[in-house]
Scaffold this motif. Structure first.
Motif, PDB file in Angstrom:
ATOM      1  N   ASN A 184      20.116  18.989  -3.369  1.00 51.27           N
ATOM      2  CA  ASN A 184      19.851  17.662  -3.932  1.00 51.27           C
ATOM      3  C   ASN A 184      19.957  16.531  -2.910  1.00 51.27           C
ATOM      4  N   ILE A 185      19.809  16.853  -1.640  1.00 51.56           N
ATOM      5  CA  ILE A 185      19.611  15.843  -0.606  1.00 51.56           C
ATOM      6  C   ILE A 185      18.127  15.837  -0.250  1.00 51.56           C
ATOM      7  N   VAL A 186      17.540  14.648  -0.199  1.00 47.92           N
ATOM      8  CA  VAL A 186      16.116  14.519   0.134  1.00 47.92           C
ATOM      9  C   VAL A 186      15.997  14.122   1.604  1.00 47.92           C
ATOM     10  N   LEU A 187      15.546  15.055   2.425  1.00 45.23           N
ATOM     11  CA  LEU A 187      15.344  14.779   3.845  1.00 45.23           C
ATOM     12  C   LEU A 187      13.973  14.146   4.041  1.00 45.23           C
ATOM     13  N   CYS A 188      13.898  13.109   4.878  1.00 44.17           N
ATOM     14  CA  CYS A 188      12.673  12.327   5.017  1.00 44.17           C
ATOM     15  C   CYS A 188      12.252  12.195   6.473  1.00 44.17           C
ATOM     16  N   SER A 189      10.935  12.256   6.690  1.00 41.11           N
ATOM     17  CA  SER A 189      10.359  12.034   8.015  1.00 41.11           C
ATOM     18  C   SER A 189       9.165  11.107   7.867  1.00 41.11           C
ATOM     19  N   MET A 190       9.122  10.045   8.669  1.00 43.24           N
ATOM     20  CA  MET A 190       8.043   9.065   8.563  1.00 43.24           C
ATOM     21  C   MET A 190       6.994   9.280   9.646  1.00 43.24           C
TER      22      MET A 190
ATOM     23  N   GLN B 263      -0.317  -2.188  13.137  1.00 42.62           N
ATOM     24  CA  GLN B 263       0.563  -2.740  12.102  1.00 42.62           C
ATOM     25  C   GLN B 263       0.657  -1.805  10.891  1.00 42.62           C
ATOM     26  N   SER B 264       0.244  -0.588  11.074  1.00 45.82           N
ATOM     27  CA  SER B 264       0.160   0.363   9.966  1.00 45.82           C
ATOM     28  C   SER B 264       1.516   0.634   9.326  1.00 45.82           C
ATOM     29  N   GLY B 265       1.462   0.959   8.025  1.00 46.89           N
ATOM     30  CA  GLY B 265       2.635   1.456   7.336  1.00 46.89           C
ATOM     31  C   GLY B 265       2.890   2.916   7.694  1.00 46.89           C
ATOM     32  N   ARG B 266       3.762   3.559   6.945  1.00 49.11           N
ATOM     33  CA  ARG B 266       4.128   4.943   7.229  1.00 49.11           C
ATOM     34  C   ARG B 266       4.164   5.776   5.950  1.00 49.11           C
ATOM     35  N   HIS B 267       3.759   7.032   6.126  1.00 50.57           N
ATOM     36  CA  HIS B 267       3.972   8.043   5.102  1.00 50.57           C
ATOM     37  C   HIS B 267       5.411   8.550   5.197  1.00 50.57           C
ATOM     38  N   VAL B 268       5.895   9.128   4.120  1.00 51.11           N
ATOM     39  CA  VAL B 268       7.139   9.897   4.171  1.00 51.11           C
ATOM     40  C   VAL B 268       6.855  11.330   3.736  1.00 51.11           C
ATOM     41  N   SER B 269       7.234  12.270   4.593  1.00 50.27           N
ATOM     42  CA  SER B 269       7.253  13.677   4.204  1.00 50.27           C
ATOM     43  C   SER B 269       8.679  14.001   3.790  1.00 50.27           C
TER      44      SER B 269
ATOM     45  N   CYS C 147       0.826  -1.220   0.000  1.00 54.13           N
ATOM     46  CA  CYS C 147       0.000   0.000   0.000  1.00 54.13           C
ATOM     47  C   CYS C 147       0.857   1.265   0.000  1.00 54.13           C
ATOM     48  N   TYR C 148       2.006   1.191  -0.636  1.00 52.18           N
ATOM     49  CA  TYR C 148       2.947   2.318  -0.745  1.00 52.18           C
ATOM     50  C   TYR C 148       3.513   2.709   0.618  1.00 52.18           C
ATOM     51  N   ASN C 149       3.657   1.729   1.474  1.00 48.66           N
ATOM     52  CA  ASN C 149       4.309   1.909   2.766  1.00 48.66           C
ATOM     53  C   ASN C 149       5.778   2.263   2.566  1.00 48.66           C
ATOM     54  N   MET C 150       6.295   3.193   3.384  1.00 41.63           N
ATOM     55  CA  MET C 150       7.674   3.650   3.254  1.00 41.63           C
ATOM     56  C   MET C 150       8.560   3.246   4.434  1.00 41.63           C
ATOM     57  N   ALA C 151       8.059   2.421   5.345  1.00 40.43           N
ATOM     58  CA  ALA C 151       8.788   2.140   6.582  1.00 40.43           C
ATOM     59  C   ALA C 151       9.443   0.765   6.579  1.00 40.43           C
ATOM     60  N   LEU C 152      10.741   0.722   6.711  1.00 36.29           N
ATOM     61  CA  LEU C 152      11.446  -0.550   6.833  1.00 36.29           C
ATOM     62  C   LEU C 152      11.237  -1.176   8.205  1.00 36.29           C
ATOM     63  N   HIS C 153      10.916  -0.368   9.214  1.00 37.48           N
ATOM     64  CA  HIS C 153      10.734  -0.904  10.567  1.00 37.48           C
ATOM     65  C   HIS C 153       9.308  -1.377  10.819  1.00 37.48           C
TER      66      HIS C 153
END
Length: 251
Positions: free
Chosen positions: A100-106, A239-245, A26-32
């Motif tokens: 050109n660095i992409v900072l990410c927050s889940m 058990q939800s996945g995560r968004h990435v901002s 479901c387009y989850n972005m979290a490895l944890h």
């Protein structure tokens, strides 16, 4: 793939990924928090391609609901992107002066804060614990006092998060917000349930304003991650996945 773009112009590209069950996990972005790390990495690579970046451009933190922040340099490129172990440890806010660095927050209900000013960009993960620990004002104070940033020129995007209606808490959490001294107007008490409902987004907005960011420079995405079908919600599903901002400054 569902991705909200908050800003896209000559210098800044920022946005937030959303739940999309037409994609793996479901387009989850979290490895944890995933079933398949391989599929999550695939989702991240898809996002990288969409942003016209490469995986090595991304930087993730190992978020712990702390008030810790980290200045990202060229040496941090790629950290946390392909493996959780390399993510920046015990950190809930990232900022950089690099391009050109992409900072990410889940997030999955917590408040994501995306900001930029003349020469710095950043992301903050402010769940209720981060808000009462004042991670946002602490970082903003650091940027002003140590990095010589002009907060009057800063622009802030507060991303999709749990709404006040769904952020229902007991007395212990209420007291933590009450102690801040400026959050009371964003708290509602439900006499039928003996619960408090807190607007974490507006509390963070007030923190930004008190730090010196003009209210006109702050935008809020009022999408509720619990109520929206496009939202990952930890409160709804542990058990939800995560968004990435995310945010990057273009070269």
């Amino acid at each position: 793939m569902k991705t909200i773009i908050y800003q896209d112009h000559d210098q800044i590209l920022s946005g937030m990924t959303m739940k999309d069950c037409s994609e793996p996990e479901c387009y989850n972005m979290a490895l944890h928090a995933c079933t398949s790390a391989e599929q999550v990495i695939g989702n991240r690579k898809l996002l990288a391609s969409f942003l016209q970046s490469t995986p090595v451009d991304f930087v993730f933190a190992n978020q712990t609901h702390s008030a810790n922040f980290h200045r990202v340099t060229e040496l941090d490129r790629g950290k946390g992107m392909l493996e959780q172990v390399s993510a920046i440890a015990d950190t809930d806010a990232l900022y950089t002066f690099e391009t050109n660095i992409v900072l990410c927050s889940m997030t999955a209900d917590c408040v994501p804060v995306i900001f930029h000013t003349d020469n710095v960009i950043g992301v903050i993960h402010s769940g209720w614990q981060g808000t009462v620990k004042e991670i946002t004002p602490k970082l903003l104070r650091h940027l002003q006092e140590v990095e010589s940033c002009d907060l009057s020129h800063m622009h802030v995007q507060i991303g999709a998060a749990l709404s006040q209606e769904k952020f229902e808490v007991d007395d212990d959490v209420y007291k933590r917000f009450h102690t801040l001294g400026y959050a009371e107007e964003f708290i509602r008490y439900n006499e039928e349930t003996n619960k408090y409902h807190i607007d974490n987004q507006l509390t963070v907005k007030r923190q930004c304003e008190l730090a010196g960011i003009p209210a006109t420079n702050i935008t809020i995405d009022r999408t509720c991650t619990f109520q929206s079908p496009d939202g990952f919600s930890y409160r709804e599903d542990k058990q939800s996945g995560r968004h990435v901002s995310f945010i990057k400054r273009k070269a």
